[in-house]
Design a protein around this motif. Sequence first.
Motif, short mmCIF file in Angstrom:
data_model
loop_
_atom_site.label_atom_id
_atom_site.label_comp_id
_atom_site.label_asym_id
_atom_site.label_seq_id
_atom_site.Cartn_x
_atom_site.Cartn_y
_atom_site.Cartn_z
N GLY A 32 -60.34 16.32 -68.45
CA GLY A 32 -59.41 15.26 -68.01
C GLY A 32 -58.23 15.71 -67.39
N ASP A 33 -58.29 16.39 -66.89
CA ASP A 33 -56.73 17.02 -65.72
C ASP A 33 -56.86 16.13 -64.90
OD1 ASP A 33 -54.11 18.15 -65.62
OD2 ASP A 33 -55.75 19.24 -63.95
N PRO A 34 -56.01 15.80 -63.93
CA PRO A 34 -55.98 15.50 -63.17
C PRO A 34 -55.98 15.95 -61.00
CG PRO A 34 -54.52 14.90 -63.71
CD PRO A 34 -55.27 15.13 -64.55
N ILE A 35 -55.31 17.32 -61.61
CA ILE A 35 -55.29 18.32 -60.98
C ILE A 35 -57.01 18.69 -60.68
CG2 ILE A 35 -53.49 19.78 -59.96
CD1 ILE A 35 -51.54 19.47 -62.49
N GLY A 36 -57.23 19.32 -61.49
CA GLY A 36 -58.54 20.24 -61.07
C GLY A 36 -59.57 18.93 -59.41
N PRO A 37 -60.24 17.62 -60.01
CA PRO A 37 -60.69 17.37 -59.27
C PRO A 37 -60.14 16.98 -57.58
CG PRO A 37 -60.98 16.62 -61.45
CD PRO A 37 -59.58 16.65 -61.28
N LEU A 38 -59.05 17.97 -57.81
CA LEU A 38 -58.02 16.92 -56.40
C LEU A 38 -57.39 18.34 -55.63
CD1 LEU A 38 -55.47 14.90 -55.47
CD2 LEU A 38 -54.04 16.25 -56.30
N LEU A 39 -57.54 19.27 -56.48
CA LEU A 39 -57.30 21.00 -56.33
C LEU A 39 -59.18 20.66 -55.34
CD1 LEU A 39 -55.33 22.63 -57.89
CD2 LEU A 39 -54.92 22.01 -56.06
N ARG A 40 -60.20 21.19 -56.08
CA ARG A 40 -61.78 21.21 -55.80
C ARG A 40 -61.65 20.28 -54.32
NH1 ARG A 40 -62.58 21.34 -60.46
NH2 ARG A 40 -62.96 19.37 -61.40
N ALA A 41 -61.51 19.22 -54.51
CA ALA A 41 -61.84 18.51 -52.76
C ALA A 41 -60.92 18.45 -51.75
CB ALA A 41 -61.43 16.43 -53.48
N HIS A 42 -59.94 19.55 -51.93
CA HIS A 42 -59.22 20.05 -50.52
C HIS A 42 -59.97 21.23 -50.42
CE1 HIS A 42 -55.77 20.05 -48.38
NE2 HIS A 42 -55.49 21.41 -48.87
N ARG A 43 -60.29 20.55 -48.89
CA ARG A 43 -60.49 21.81 -47.93
C ARG A 43 -59.09 22.30 -47.31
NH1 ARG A 43 -63.29 21.48 -51.27
NH2 ARG A 43 -65.62 20.15 -50.95
N PRO A 44 -58.59 23.48 -47.77
CA PRO A 44 -57.45 24.62 -46.57
C PRO A 44 -57.74 24.75 -45.42
CG PRO A 44 -58.43 26.15 -47.60
CD PRO A 44 -59.76 24.66 -48.52
N ALA A 45 -56.45 23.98 -44.70
CA ALA A 45 -56.61 23.78 -42.90
C ALA A 45 -56.50 25.67 -42.50
CB ALA A 45 -56.38 23.12 -42.09
N GLU A 46 -55.79 26.69 -43.13
CA GLU A 46 -55.76 28.22 -42.24
C GLU A 46 -55.93 29.17 -44.05
OE1 GLU A 46 -52.36 27.34 -40.61
OE2 GLU A 46 -51.03 26.90 -42.42
N SER A 47 -55.86 30.13 -43.44
CA SER A 47 -55.42 31.61 -44.84
C SER A 47 -54.48 31.39 -45.46
CB SER A 47 -56.29 33.11 -43.65
OG SER A 47 -55.11 33.01 -42.66
N PHE A 48 -53.59 30.90 -44.60
CA PHE A 48 -52.45 30.63 -45.40
C PHE A 48 -52.49 29.93 -46.90
CE2 PHE A 48 -50.58 31.48 -41.21
CZ PHE A 48 -49.53 33.29 -42.07
N GLU A 49 -52.84 28.51 -46.35
CA GLU A 49 -53.51 27.54 -47.29
C GLU A 49 -54.36 27.87 -48.25
OE1 GLU A 49 -54.17 22.96 -47.64
OE2 GLU A 49 -54.24 23.73 -45.19
N ALA A 50 -55.90 28.74 -47.81
CA ALA A 50 -56.26 28.96 -48.75
C ALA A 50 -56.22 30.02 -49.58
CB ALA A 50 -57.60 29.92 -47.54
N ALA A 51 -55.74 30.93 -49.17
CA ALA A 51 -55.36 31.59 -50.06
C ALA A 51 -54.10 31.19 -51.31
CB ALA A 51 -53.78 33.07 -49.43
#
Length: 194
Positions: free
Chosen positions: A10-29
């Motif tokens: 039920g945590d709101p953060i997990g779904p937010l992070l799963r929906a996010h698509r990183p724009a570059e390798s820095f952000e993916a890491a």
Amino acid sequence: MSDVRRPDDGDPIGPLLRAHRPAESFEAADLVRVRELVETEADPWARSLPLHLTASALVVHPPTRRVLLRWHTRHKAWMHVGGHGDPGETEPLDVALREAREETSLDDLRPWPDRSLLQVAVVPVPATPKEDAHEHADLRFVFATDEPDAAKPERPDAPVRWMSVAHARELTAEPNVRRALTLLEAVLHDVAGT
């Protein structure tokens, strides 16, 4: 480590992070590190952790395509608004919105063009006499205002300034903020169609 959380608790953060698509390798890491933090810590917002969550926003006035930056005395840099969650806060968007309203005096802020993350960035924070060096796992959103002239600093030593995205990129000394501004420029382009 604290009690391990399940992704479906039920945590709101997990779904937010799963929906996010990183724009570059820095952000993916960075996204991998933030997901691990959220999945392994009972309170990923706890400031006692060497890596803990923060939430922030780039504030825009869409008709003029300007962004509002705030002078951060500690970093000696023009940056976006945001900060730590208060005790009991668990929703990143709410934390970012509260912080943005406090730091800009803009009461009409709203997520724009939607409620999704713009960027996930792990940011090093240098030590001070009051705290050790640590890292912020910053969850960044975009908020819009229809009343740009209502912006006022929360303190005299924290002025706010409207500027073009290009000028904002020139003024900030922080590479992660420059990357956020580039992402913002793409959103403004996509939404405005120009």
